[in-house]
Design an enzyme around this catalytic site. Sequence first.
Site, mmCIF file in Angstrom:
data_model
loop_
_atom_site.group_PDB
_atom_site.id
_atom_site.type_symbol
_atom_site.label_atom_id
_atom_site.label_comp_id
_atom_site.label_asym_id
_atom_site.label_seq_id
_atom_site.Cartn_x
_atom_site.Cartn_y
_atom_site.Cartn_z
ATOM 1 N N LYS A 150 0.954 -0.910 -0.103
ATOM 2 C CA LYS A 150 -0.072 0.094 0.305
ATOM 3 C C LYS A 150 0.586 0.949 -0.149
ATOM 4 C CE LYS A 150 -0.363 -0.363 4.817
ATOM 5 N NZ LYS A 150 -1.193 -0.984 6.011
ATOM 6 N N TYR A 188 15.814 30.928 5.766
ATOM 7 C CA TYR A 188 14.310 31.432 6.320
ATOM 8 C C TYR A 188 14.443 31.705 7.746
ATOM 9 C CZ TYR A 188 11.825 31.420 1.756
ATOM 10 O OH TYR A 188 11.502 31.469 0.589
#
Length: 381
Positions: free
Chosen positions: A41, A271
């Site tokens: 999955k 940043y």
Amino acid sequence: MQVIDASRPTKAVIDLDALAFNFHSVKTFIGDAVQYLAVVKANAYGHGAVECSRRLEAEGIDWLGVALPEEGVELREGGITSPILCLGSFWPGQESLIIDNDLTPVIFAIEKAGSLNAEAAKRGVVVDVHVKIDTGMGRVGIRYEDAEEFAAEFRQYANLSIDGIMTHFAAADDLEQNDFTNRQISRFNWAVEAFKQQGIVPTYRDLANSPGAIAHSNSLGNMVRLGGVLYGLGGDVLPSGIKTPELKPVMSVVSEIALVKQVAEGETVGYGRTFAAQRESVIASVPIGYHDGYARNLSNRGNMIVNGKIAPVVGRISMDWVTIDISEIAGANAGTRVTVIGSEHDISIKAEDIAAMLSTISYEVTCGISTRVPRIFEEKI
Ligand SMILES: *Cc1c(COP(=O)(O)O)cnc(C)c1O
């Protein structure tokens, strides 16, 4: 997979030989008395569902497990012919998809049975389903106390056949909770018996995920459902202090330095200016960011490997870029390889290590490597 010659050098390298190694290693550990379902999955936990399934099929896997029917269809379109169990059942309107693609759905509520039975009846076919029993996970599944009532009610669905009965463990990785795992096993056995009372004796009885299969030999039933161990992610989903099979990591993530620059003492990087150089430093920009699945919470905390040495992440991780300090690393230039997950010489950074920094498990790390990062499949055979 098409390899584009000119592209960003950030790649996830998938070692299919390691995947095969892990399968055989686990199989040797557990034995041949059970069947093996590989859980693929979520794009095989980020490793590439079709390619991993193909290799596992070549290695003799008995079943594949997906979450969604859509994932099962992707495998069929990729040429996979093994039986496919849809662990997450199916959604209204997907009944035809299930039948057309020969998928086997898990049923965890009686309501799911009605619509599928109707579609099967329309076509004059009988569709196999597996029934999930909730023995203590508390998520999806028929509550074990209701197993007999469910089985009785199910008999009206003449176009469905219960070919499997299963449950899922809540804490098989935590040996301190062995009492609870054993209670889940007893409740499951009780539900199997209740089905039998109603004349339903499914071919498959399965309980165990990776930690169940490795740490609880009384939980094997006649099939085990393995995800994490196949991808070599045993480090944080198997209990420590017990005997475990040897496992090799399957996914590495690599990139290359895009730019190297000198940063003076006191200058800041990135940043928010969260990193200030304590000395004249050499900073490398690497083209991977949080959109690629390199979590922003690794800002000023993560590490990468350059020329066999650890290069710490400095400053904030941005969407597409990470900055690392290579002041102590000789011979690193634009184009030098960077190992984000994986090993170089005797140094390694495992998905488990990154997960620990992020207070999560390795599954979330490999699943999180986004589709923007091409998967490169390597195998010797
Ligand atoms: C995901 C899943 C598994 C696999 O679990 P691992 O810990 O990765 O081995 C097994 N069974 C079910 C029902 C699952 O959803």
